[in-house]
Design an enzyme around this catalytic site. Structure first.
Site, mmCIF file in Angstrom:
data_model
loop_
_atom_site.group_PDB
_atom_site.id
_atom_site.type_symbol
_atom_site.label_atom_id
_atom_site.label_comp_id
_atom_site.label_asym_id
_atom_site.label_seq_id
_atom_site.Cartn_x
_atom_site.Cartn_y
_atom_site.Cartn_z
ATOM 1 N N ASP A 1 -2.218 5.912 -2.952
ATOM 2 C CA ASP A 1 -2.662 6.867 -2.135
ATOM 3 C C ASP A 1 -1.251 7.623 -1.475
ATOM 4 O O ASP A 1 -1.560 8.671 -0.701
ATOM 5 C CB ASP A 1 -3.082 6.010 -0.574
ATOM 6 C CG ASP A 1 -4.495 5.937 -0.848
ATOM 7 O OD1 ASP A 1 -5.130 6.124 -1.699
ATOM 8 O OD2 ASP A 1 -5.204 5.232 -0.019
ATOM 9 N N LYS B 1 -15.932 8.205 -8.574
ATOM 10 C CA LYS B 1 -14.839 7.537 -7.896
ATOM 11 C C LYS B 1 -15.221 6.020 -7.217
ATOM 12 O O LYS B 1 -15.748 6.207 -6.236
ATOM 13 C CB LYS B 1 -13.887 8.275 -6.939
ATOM 14 C CG LYS B 1 -12.696 7.752 -6.171
ATOM 15 C CD LYS B 1 -11.807 8.647 -5.676
ATOM 16 C CE LYS B 1 -10.681 8.241 -4.930
ATOM 17 N NZ LYS B 1 -9.969 9.176 -3.857
ATOM 18 N N TRP B 2 -15.101 5.169 -7.729
ATOM 19 C CA TRP B 2 -15.453 3.725 -7.339
ATOM 20 C C TRP B 2 -14.112 3.259 -6.460
ATOM 21 O O TRP B 2 -13.300 2.629 -6.947
ATOM 22 C CB TRP B 2 -15.949 2.728 -8.486
ATOM 23 C CG TRP B 2 -16.145 1.389 -8.047
ATOM 24 C CD1 TRP B 2 -15.525 0.569 -7.172
ATOM 25 C CD2 TRP B 2 -17.522 0.869 -8.571
ATOM 26 N NE1 TRP B 2 -16.260 -0.791 -6.996
ATOM 27 C CE2 TRP B 2 -17.365 -0.428 -7.788
ATOM 28 C CE3 TRP B 2 -18.369 1.162 -9.214
ATOM 29 C CZ2 TRP B 2 -18.717 -1.308 -8.080
ATOM 30 C CZ3 TRP B 2 -19.543 0.186 -9.620
ATOM 31 C CH2 TRP B 2 -19.523 -1.024 -8.895
ATOM 32 N N ASP B 3 -14.214 3.085 -5.231
ATOM 33 C CA ASP B 3 -13.161 3.027 -4.350
ATOM 34 C C ASP B 3 -13.581 1.473 -4.036
ATOM 35 O O ASP B 3 -14.585 1.063 -3.740
ATOM 36 C CB ASP B 3 -13.084 3.782 -3.088
ATOM 37 C CG ASP B 3 -11.968 3.818 -2.383
ATOM 38 O OD1 ASP B 3 -10.915 3.128 -2.861
ATOM 39 O OD2 ASP B 3 -11.645 4.755 -1.702
ATOM 40 N N MET B 4 -12.587 0.846 -3.413
ATOM 41 C CA MET B 4 -12.546 -0.756 -2.664
ATOM 42 C C MET B 4 -11.370 -0.852 -1.372
ATOM 43 O O MET B 4 -10.162 -0.705 -2.033
ATOM 44 C CB MET B 4 -12.464 -1.810 -3.860
ATOM 45 C CG MET B 4 -12.773 -2.943 -3.782
ATOM 46 S SD MET B 4 -11.619 -4.013 -2.704
ATOM 47 C CE MET B 4 -12.269 -5.430 -2.799
ATOM 48 N N ASN B 5 -11.767 -0.876 -0.315
ATOM 49 C CA ASN B 5 -10.658 -0.586 0.520
ATOM 50 C C ASN B 5 -10.312 -1.735 1.431
ATOM 51 O O ASN B 5 -9.753 -1.726 2.599
ATOM 52 C CB ASN B 5 -10.893 0.414 1.492
ATOM 53 C CG ASN B 5 -10.773 1.945 0.617
ATOM 54 O OD1 ASN B 5 -9.476 2.264 0.235
ATOM 55 N ND2 ASN B 5 -11.766 2.523 0.571
ATOM 56 N N ASP C 1 -15.077 13.276 -1.815
ATOM 57 C CA ASP C 1 -14.795 11.958 -1.492
ATOM 58 C C ASP C 1 -15.402 11.428 -0.319
ATOM 59 O O ASP C 1 -16.802 11.807 -0.193
ATOM 60 C CB ASP C 1 -13.249 12.047 -1.180
ATOM 61 C CG ASP C 1 -12.550 10.964 -1.532
ATOM 62 O OD1 ASP C 1 -12.590 9.938 -0.712
ATOM 63 O OD2 ASP C 1 -11.908 10.944 -2.476
ATOM 64 N N ASP C 2 -14.897 10.477 0.340
ATOM 65 C CA ASP C 2 -15.804 9.618 1.333
ATOM 66 C C ASP C 2 -16.184 10.534 2.507
ATOM 67 O O ASP C 2 -15.748 11.829 2.591
ATOM 68 C CB ASP C 2 -14.562 8.703 2.037
ATOM 69 C CG ASP C 2 -15.107 7.644 2.856
ATOM 70 O OD1 ASP C 2 -16.329 7.572 2.819
ATOM 71 O OD2 ASP C 2 -14.237 6.932 3.434
ATOM 72 N N ARG D 1 -10.048 -2.356 7.892
ATOM 73 C CA ARG D 1 -10.858 -0.931 7.851
ATOM 74 C C ARG D 1 -12.127 -0.938 8.394
ATOM 75 O O ARG D 1 -12.969 -0.098 7.898
ATOM 76 C CB ARG D 1 -10.739 -0.282 6.577
ATOM 77 C CG ARG D 1 -10.442 1.234 6.638
ATOM 78 C CD ARG D 1 -10.498 1.842 5.150
ATOM 79 N NE ARG D 1 -10.148 3.275 5.217
ATOM 80 C CZ ARG D 1 -10.791 4.053 4.184
ATOM 81 N NH1 ARG D 1 -11.721 3.908 3.500
ATOM 82 N NH2 ARG D 1 -10.257 5.389 4.467
ATOM 83 N N TRP E 1 0.791 -1.172 -0.096
ATOM 84 C CA TRP E 1 -0.002 -0.094 -0.264
ATOM 85 C C TRP E 1 0.923 1.209 -0.085
ATOM 86 O O TRP E 1 1.797 1.294 0.870
ATOM 87 C CB TRP E 1 -1.041 0.039 1.314
ATOM 88 C CG TRP E 1 -1.666 1.272 1.491
ATOM 89 C CD1 TRP E 1 -2.679 1.664 0.647
ATOM 90 C CD2 TRP E 1 -1.384 2.324 2.406
ATOM 91 N NE1 TRP E 1 -3.159 3.072 1.011
ATOM 92 C CE2 TRP E 1 -2.269 3.392 2.140
ATOM 93 C CE3 TRP E 1 -0.405 2.491 3.279
ATOM 94 C CZ2 TRP E 1 -2.331 4.343 2.752
ATOM 95 C CZ3 TRP E 1 -0.427 3.695 3.744
ATOM 96 C CH2 TRP E 1 -1.285 4.681 3.685
HETATM 97 C C1 DGJ Z 1 -8.824 5.291 -0.050
HETATM 98 C C2 DGJ Z 1 -8.652 6.040 -1.550
HETATM 99 O O1 DGJ Z 1 -7.537 5.552 -2.186
HETATM 100 C C3 DGJ Z 1 -8.588 7.587 -1.160
HETATM 101 O O2 DGJ Z 1 -8.230 8.348 -2.173
HETATM 102 C C4 DGJ Z 1 -9.657 8.027 -0.438
HETATM 103 O O3 DGJ Z 1 -10.727 7.785 -1.494
HETATM 104 C C5 DGJ Z 1 -10.075 7.019 0.852
HETATM 105 N N1 DGJ Z 1 -10.042 5.905 0.410
HETATM 106 C C6 DGJ Z 1 -11.475 7.300 1.266
HETATM 107 O O4 DGJ Z 1 -11.877 6.367 2.204
#
Ligand code: DGJ
Length: 728
Positions: free
Chosen positions: A545, A473-477, A363-364, A440, A198
């Site tokens: 990030d 922006k389709w995120d996945m964490n 964003d979030d 997370r 990461w």
């Molecule tokens: C991870 C993304 O990579 C960031 O740019 C941001 O959108 C955060 N998530 C938000 O939780």
């Protein structure tokens, strides 16, 4: 047609402009790999298969079949059939045994390239490519494998995939279904991979290949920050311009394996495909399993040629609308994190609009009770305390400023602390006996369940219909863990991860088809799912990030080795950098972000006035170079990894103009004046440095080089725009 079958020698030959790919049949049955490299004219090459260790063919010593399979360079080797190396195909029968030895039964030539059912893939019509389909079959179990080879007529690309069909009468379980296998004699080649973590994605690694196995992989259910689904074998002395490269890149976004084996006889076998761990697919009679595509590329002119071939392939045959003008955006994540309300967002937006920014991305943190990263995922209801006029109210205000409005979502997830989870705890991917691991503070939705896929779609489409949103922006964490589904029977639990991917691809396809003007940017905590599969739906992907300009040099160097700059999400952020605490000049941050989609991720109302003043000029510079950066030929000129200077250029294909970017990391005293040799110019042309009016011969720039001439300080950057001029 660029595909041939030589009946007399039982040889298949696929041609691209500079390469040939040759296969032959031993004993009329066993499909073997003969050659992949610089283009050959003839097809009388089957003798090459007989050069291995003896006994080599079944007819020579019928009692020695095992030795034959142990040495033979099979194109699509099956497990448990005497080939003790990495297998592509593993099939278990109702008896629970791995039982499959498929042999050639026929082939067909198809114009163009058929689509892959349910999976992203490169595409092309009969003017671009042709496809050879070779069918192998195991007559006892009824396992049939249709191997597809597409050879492009204007690019040195062979795209491979396979369909495994159960043509028998009982169920079968596929526990290994890799996409491609490549055999080469070992001649000192190196193994090139991209590995990382990461915030440190895309780090290039070139390693010697010893006996045994080496490679990269992901078992995380995502292609991962840790490795790119790619490997290349290179000649030992490879450089950007010289040496041979054989690359394999997987068009898939889940767990994968990319491995090379140097065997007992110094043969190399490279394979790539879905990682067999956590994979087992039940096939009923008549059913088929579509294996993902692997892109094979060969370059006889170093790494740079491989890069440009892949860029052209992905821009021309994978990414939707690669040339649409991308808006310069500002994203509020590093500006506010979760700490915002409508007034604060609008203050940033007003200032950004006045400076020329074209898209504002929220964003979030805009939904449910999401004030930290531990809650509300799955409850996609706007938080009216933060945004009293809702998303539509905010979007209208942003539009009134002359900007577009974009939004962040993380649709694949559910927070344990959410209404959705309280209603449907079984919708999270989990095993029967324990709660899934939190990562997370969230769980992964079991997208493979039709009702979950439909719920997710409804959430996304409701939000997109609720306001004028032009970018998502389709995120996945988090990775997938605890693989298990409450909706599948015991012998289908090995399907969870791949079913998840199929549903994800369906959702993204539906999204871009339903909202054709939406600009989709995929993201996975940065570059955790930066792969050709996701690229088929979103023309840009957030690369990391880590937004520090110096860290970004190696991340973007590795990423750009495979992907066009037009898809690498890159932003100018604030200093000291939030991750590494480094201070770099504002202009350097902009020069580095221009090797990507270019935008800002900072509170533009709080940065120093002298930085703010630079923004309109930076945007104008990016706009002026945008078309060149999107479609030009990319050349890596120097790498900070080799000593302080990082340099790349993008040249128009006709050599009429170029943009060179030079970035020095640490300044050292008393050093020789450095020149970097350019590429892609017209040797007979005369080029003018647009900023200074200084003129150079194209041949001199390519043979002697461009003076680096950076100010004597750390972290300095310079962009040089060159235009070919008429000389009277
Ligand atoms: C991870 C993304 O990579 C960031 O740019 C941001 O959108 C955060 N998530 C938000 O939780």
């Amino acid at each position: 047609m660029n595909l041939f079958y030589d009946d007399q020698h039982q040889v298949f030959k696929l041609d691209t402009p500079h390469t040939s790919y040759l296969m032959a049949l031993a004993d009329g049955k066993w499909l073997g790999h003969v050659y992949y490299g610089p283009r050959l004219e003839g097809t009388d090459v089957a003798w090459a298969l007989a050069l291995g260790t003896r006994p080599f063919t079944p007819e020579v010593l019928p009692n020695e079949q095992a030795s034959f399979f142990d040495c033979y360079p099979q194109e699509y080797p099956a497990a448990n059939a005497g080939d003790f190396r990495e297998a592509c195909l593993g099939v278990r029968t109702e008896a629970g045994q791995r039982d499959c030895l498929p042999a050639y039964v026929g082939h067909a030539f198809l114009p163009g390239k058929p689509a892959l059912e349910g999976l992203p893939a490169t595409s092309g019509g009969p003017e671009d490519c042709n496809t050879l389909q070779i069918t192998l079959e195991d007559c006892r179990t009824g396992v049939r494998a249709e191997l597809c080879y597409t050879a492009f007529t204007h690019l040195d690309i062979i795209a491979r995939s396979a369909r495994v069909i159960n043509a028998g009468s009982g169920p079968l379980w596929l526990d290994r279904a890799l996409s491609a296998c490549l055999s080469l004699p070992y001649e000192g080649q190196r193994l090139l991979t991209l590995q990382g973590s990461w915030a440190r994605e895309g780090q290039m690694q070139l390693a010697e290949i010893g006996h045994g196995e080496q490679g990269v992989f992901s078992t995380r259910g995502i292609s991962s920050h840790q490795a790119q689904p790619f490997l290349a074998l290179t000649s030992p002395d490879v450089t950007q311009e010289r040496g041979e490269v054989w690359g394999m890149h997987l068009v898939y976004s889940g767990s994968f394996l990319a491995r090379v084996q140097r065997d007992q006889h110094d043969g190399l076998r490279a394979v790539i495909g879905i990682h067999p761990q956590d994979f087992c697919w039940r096939l009923e009679p008549g059913e088929a399993f579509q294996v993902p595509e692997a892109v094979l590329v060969h370059s006889g002119e170093g790494l740079g040629r491989m890069t440009r071939t892949l860029h052209d392939l992905y821009r021309g045959h994978l990414i939707r609308e690669p040339y649409r003008q991308r808006p310069v955006l500002i994203n509020n994540w590093e500006a506010t994190y979760f700490d915002f309300d409508e007034a604060r967002l609008l203050k940033i937006a007003r200032q950004a609009a006045a400076l020329g920014v074209e898209l504002f991305v929220l964003d979030d943190g805009w939904f449910g009770e999401r004030h930290t990263d531990s809650g509300s995922l799955g409850d996609w209801e706007v938080n009216r305390r933060k945004l009293p006029h809702g998303l539509d109210g905010l979007a209208e205000e942003i539009k009134a400023l002359g900007m577009q409005f974009g939004l962040w979502m993380e649709p694949e997830m559910v927070s344990p602390d959410s209404e959705l989870y309280r209603r449907h705890p079984d919708w999270a991917i989990q095993t029967a006996s324990r709660l899934p691991l939190r990562c997370r503070d969230q769980y992964v939705l079991d997208l493979g369940r039709p009702e979950v896929e439909e719920y997710v779609w409804a959430q996304i489409s409701n939000i997109l219909h609720s306001a004028d949103i032009t970018y998502l922006k389709w995120d996945m964490n988090r990775p997938l863990t605890d693989l298990g589904s409450a909706a599948l029977p015991p012998d289908r639990q090995g399907e969870v991860a791949h079913r998840y991917l199929l549903a994800l691809y369906r959702l993204q396809r539906r999204l871009v088809e339903t909202f054709p003007h939406l600009l989709l940017e995929n993201c996975c905590s940065g570059g955790g799912r930066f792969d050709p599969g996701m690229l088929a739906y979103s023309p840009q992907i957030w690369a990391s990030d880590d937004t520090d300009a110096v860290e970004r040099l190696s991340i973007q160097e590795g990423t750009a080795m495979l992907y066009p700059l037009s898809c690498i999400g890159a932003h100018v952020s604030d200093c000291p950098n939030h991750l590494v605490g480094r201070n770099t000049p504002f202009d350097t941050r902009a020069a580095v972000a221009m090797a990507g989609t270019f935008g800002y991720e900072l509170d533009v109302t709080r940065i120093p006035e002298e930085e703010r003043r630079q923004i309109p000029g930076q945007i104008a510079r990016y706009r002026a170079q945008h078309a060149l950066l999107q479609r030009g030929d990319y050349y890596r000129l120097a790498s900070a990894r080799d000593g302080g200077l990082d340099a790349w250029m993008v040249a128009e294909k006709d050599g009429s103009r170029a943009l060179v970017t030079l970035v020095r990391v640490l300044c050292r005293p008393n050093r020789r004046r450095r020149l970097v040799r350019l590429h892609g110019l017209d040797p007979a042309g005369c080029y003018e440095d647009v900023a200074t009016g200084r003129r150079y011969g194209g041949d001199a720039l390519m043979q002697i080089g461009l003076p680096v001439d950076l100010p004597e300080a750390d972290f300095q950057a310079r962009q040089v725009e060159l235009r070919r001029v008429e000389v009277k």
